[in-house]
Write a protein that holds these residues in place. Structure first.
Motif, PDB file in Angstrom:
ATOM      1  N   GLU A   1      21.708  34.632  22.427  1.00  0.00           N
ATOM      2  CA  GLU A   1      22.874  35.501  22.260  1.00  0.00           C
ATOM      3  C   GLU A   1      23.563  35.778  23.586  1.00  0.00           C
ATOM      4  N   GLN A   2      22.780  36.029  24.619  1.00  0.00           N
ATOM      5  CA  GLN A   2      23.343  36.295  25.940  1.00  0.00           C
ATOM      6  C   GLN A   2      24.060  35.074  26.504  1.00  0.00           C
ATOM      7  N   TYR A   3      23.499  33.890  26.250  1.00  0.00           N
ATOM      8  CA  TYR A   3      24.111  32.678  26.796  1.00  0.00           C
ATOM      9  C   TYR A   3      25.429  32.370  26.092  1.00  0.00           C
ATOM     10  N   GLN A   4      25.476  32.579  24.780  1.00  0.00           N
ATOM     11  CA  GLN A   4      26.720  32.394  24.043  1.00  0.00           C
ATOM     12  C   GLN A   4      27.795  33.335  24.595  1.00  0.00           C
ATOM     13  N   ASP A   5      27.423  34.591  24.846  1.00  0.00           N
ATOM     14  CA  ASP A   5      28.362  35.568  25.387  1.00  0.00           C
ATOM     15  C   ASP A   5      28.813  35.161  26.784  1.00  0.00           C
ATOM     16  N   PHE A   6      27.877  34.651  27.598  1.00  0.00           N
ATOM     17  CA  PHE A   6      28.223  34.190  28.943  1.00  0.00           C
ATOM     18  C   PHE A   6      29.274  33.082  28.891  1.00  0.00           C
ATOM     19  N   VAL A   7      29.087  32.112  27.994  1.00  0.00           N
ATOM     20  CA  VAL A   7      30.027  30.985  27.894  1.00  0.00           C
ATOM     21  C   VAL A   7      31.422  31.477  27.524  1.00  0.00           C
ATOM     22  N   VAL A   8      31.514  32.414  26.610  1.00  0.00           N
ATOM     23  CA  VAL A   8      32.817  32.955  26.203  1.00  0.00           C
ATOM     24  C   VAL A   8      33.504  33.642  27.381  1.00  0.00           C
ATOM     25  N   ARG A   9      32.759  34.483  28.091  1.00  0.00           N
ATOM     26  CA  ARG A   9      33.345  35.198  29.225  1.00  0.00           C
ATOM     27  C   ARG A   9      33.702  34.239  30.361  1.00  0.00           C
ATOM     28  N   ARG A  10      32.832  33.241  30.590  1.00  0.00           N
ATOM     29  CA  ARG A  10      33.081  32.308  31.692  1.00  0.00           C
ATOM     30  C   ARG A  10      34.276  31.408  31.395  1.00  0.00           C
ATOM     31  N   ALA A  11      34.487  31.057  30.140  1.00  0.00           N
ATOM     32  CA  ALA A  11      35.631  30.222  29.778  1.00  0.00           C
ATOM     33  C   ALA A  11      36.941  30.919  30.146  1.00  0.00           C
ATOM     34  N   ALA A  12      37.004  32.222  29.906  1.00  0.00           N
ATOM     35  CA  ALA A  12      38.205  32.977  30.271  1.00  0.00           C
ATOM     36  C   ALA A  12      38.406  32.968  31.785  1.00  0.00           C
ATOM     37  N   TYR A  13      37.317  33.115  32.529  1.00  0.00           N
ATOM     38  CA  TYR A  13      37.385  33.100  33.991  1.00  0.00           C
ATOM     39  C   TYR A  13      37.848  31.731  34.500  1.00  0.00           C
TER      40      TYR A  13
ATOM     41  N   ARG B   1      39.576  29.429  32.968  1.00  0.00           N
ATOM     42  CA  ARG B   1      40.990  29.220  32.645  1.00  0.00           C
ATOM     43  C   ARG B   1      41.876  29.881  33.700  1.00  0.00           C
ATOM     44  N   ASP B   2      41.491  31.080  34.110  1.00  0.00           N
ATOM     45  CA  ASP B   2      42.298  31.813  35.094  1.00  0.00           C
ATOM     46  C   ASP B   2      42.269  31.139  36.462  1.00  0.00           C
ATOM     47  N   ILE B   3      41.084  30.692  36.916  1.00  0.00           N
ATOM     48  CA  ILE B   3      40.993  30.105  38.255  1.00  0.00           C
ATOM     49  C   ILE B   3      41.672  28.738  38.323  1.00  0.00           C
ATOM     50  N   VAL B   4      41.587  27.949  37.243  1.00  0.00           N
ATOM     51  CA  VAL B   4      42.290  26.654  37.215  1.00  0.00           C
ATOM     52  C   VAL B   4      43.787  26.865  37.284  1.00  0.00           C
ATOM     53  N   THR B   5      44.267  27.888  36.589  1.00  0.00           N
ATOM     54  CA  THR B   5      45.692  28.214  36.613  1.00  0.00           C
ATOM     55  C   THR B   5      46.105  28.665  38.011  1.00  0.00           C
ATOM     56  N   ARG B   6      45.276  29.499  38.649  1.00  0.00           N
ATOM     57  CA  ARG B   6      45.606  30.026  39.975  1.00  0.00           C
ATOM     58  C   ARG B   6      45.663  28.923  41.026  1.00  0.00           C
TER      59      ARG B   6
END
Length: 321
Positions: A296-308, A310-315
Motif C-alpha cells: 500500500e505504501q509503495y503504491q502511494d509512493f508511485v502516485v506521489r512521485r509521478a506528480a513530482y 511530471r513537474d520536474i520534467v516540465t521545469r
C-alpha cells in the motif's frame, strides 16, 4: 436424512476466498524477475540476491532476466501490456519508469495505473567519479575547468533521462556550464569507459565504489543526505552548496490486476529477503540505503512521485522526442 446431511456439508465447510486459493496454489513454477540493466551493477546484484533468497522461501526458482537499454525502461511495456498478471513475471520499478511517460509525446504506460506495485526496497548511492590520474582532485575544480572550457568534458550515465542524468542537467544549469552527456546501458559500462579514458567522469550509482577503493578512480562527491560511511572524506552535494539529494528509491512491480493473494505471497517473501543478513551485506557493499515500503505504501509512493516527476520534467524542459 442422508440426502439432507450431504447437502448441508458444503454449507458447513469453510470456504476459501479467491485470494486464499491463490495463496494456497502459488507458486507452482519458476518466477521470472526482469532487471532492466546489464549484469554486474548494484541493482543487478541486489535484486539477484532478493531472487535467490525469496526463491528458497517460495520453493521455486526466481529466474533473472537482464534487459538493459532505454535508460532501464525496456521491460516496462512488456510488464504493462504483454505479461500475464499471474505473478510469474515481475520487474524492477524505478524512477525512470515513472518519469518516462512525461518525456515522450505518446506515453506507452502510466506508472500509477498500468502496474501492480508489490514492494519498495532500496535506493542507489549516486556520485561523480573520475579516473585516478584525472587532474581534478575536487568537484569544484572540475566545475571551474568546465566553465573555462565549454563542452570539453564528458560524463557517463546509465541512460538518457535517468535520475542521475537529470540531476547532472540540473547541476549544469545551475552552474551555467557545458558538459557532453554519454549515455550507456548501465553504470558498469560507464565505469569501463572512464577507466579506458573514453569519458572524463561518471555520474551514476555506486558501481564505481570498488574501483574507488582499489585506487583506480577518485570520488568527487556523493548525492546522499549524509556522507557515505565507506567514503567519509567525500563531500555531499549539500556540503558543496547545492540544495540537492538524489537517492532514487526502487522496488518490484508486476503487470496490472494481479491477484491480491499472490501479491501478498510475493511481498512477504521479498520483505523477508530484503531484511535478511545476506541482502543487507549486498546493500552494504554498494552503500544502498534500506527504503522498505509495503504494498500500500509503495503504491502511494508511485502516485506521489509521478506528480513530482511530471513537474520536474516540465521545469527542466527535457523531452526525448
Amino acid at each position: 436424512m442422508k440426502r439432507r446431511s450431504l447437502l448441508a456439508l458444503p454449507l458447513a465447510a469453510p470456504l476459501l476466498s479467491a485470494p486464499a486459493l491463490a495463496q494456497a496454489r502459488y507458486p507452482d513454477r519458476p518466477i521470472r524477475l526482469i532487471i532492466p540493466w546489464p549484469p554486474g551493477g548494484s541493482a543487478d546484484s541486489q535484486l539477484r540476491s532478493i531472487g535467490e533468497i525469496a526463491g528458497r522461501a517460495l520453493g521455486q526458482t526466481v529466474v533473472i532476466e537482464n534487459r538493459g537499454g532505454a535508460g532501464g525502461t525496456l521491460h516496462a511495456v512488456h510488464l504493462a501490456r504483454e505479461a500475464r498478471p499471474d505473478g510469474y513475471t515481475l520487474g524492477q520499478m524505478h524512477l525512470s519508469v515513472i518519469r518516462r511517460p512525461f518525456l515522450v509525446r505518446t506515453p506507452q504506460w502510466d506508472a500509477t495505473k498500468d502496474f501492480t506495485h508489490i514492494i519498495g526496497m532500496t535506493g542507489w548511492l549516486f556520485g561523480v567519479a573520475v579516473k585516478a590520474d584525472s587532474p581534478f582532485q575536487t568537484f569544484p575544480e572540475m566545475i571551474a575547468y568546465a566553465r573555462a572550457n565549454p563542452g570539453k568534458l564528458s560524463f557517463a550515465t546509465s541512460g538518457i533521462a535517468t535520475s542521475n542524468h537529470l540531476a547532472m542537467e540540473d547541476l549544469i544549469a545551475r552552474e551555467r556550464i557545458e558538459l557532453t552527456h554519454v549515455p550507456f546501458r548501465g553504470a558498469n559500462e560507464g565505469v569501463t569507459a572512464v577507466l579506458g579514458g573514453n569519458v572524463d567522469m561518471i555520474a551514476d550509482s555506486s558501481t564505481w565504489a570498488g574501483n574507488v577503493e582499489a585506487g583506480q578512480m577518485r570520488l568527487l562527491c556523493v548525492w546522499s543526505a549524509e556522507r557515505a560511511p565507506r567514503f567519509p572524506n567525500v563531500p555531499t552535494l549539500k556540503e558543496l552548496g547545492y540544495d540537492m539529494e538524489v537517492t532514487s528509491p526502487y522496488g518490484v512491480s508486476g503487470p496490472p490486476r494481479m491477484d491480491p493473494g499472490v501479491v501478498k505471497v510475493l511481498h512477504d517473501a521479498m520483505r523477508d529477503a530484503l531484511m535478511s543478513q545476506e541482502n543487507t551485506r549486498v546493500r552494504a557493499q554498494f552503500d544502498m540505503p534500506l527504503v522498505y515500503l509495503n504494498t500500500e505504501q509503495y503504491q502511494d509512493f508511485v502516485v506521489r512521485r509521478a506528480a513530482y516527476e511530471r513537474d520536474i520534467v516540465t521545469r527542466l524542459g527535457i523531452r526525448m522526442e
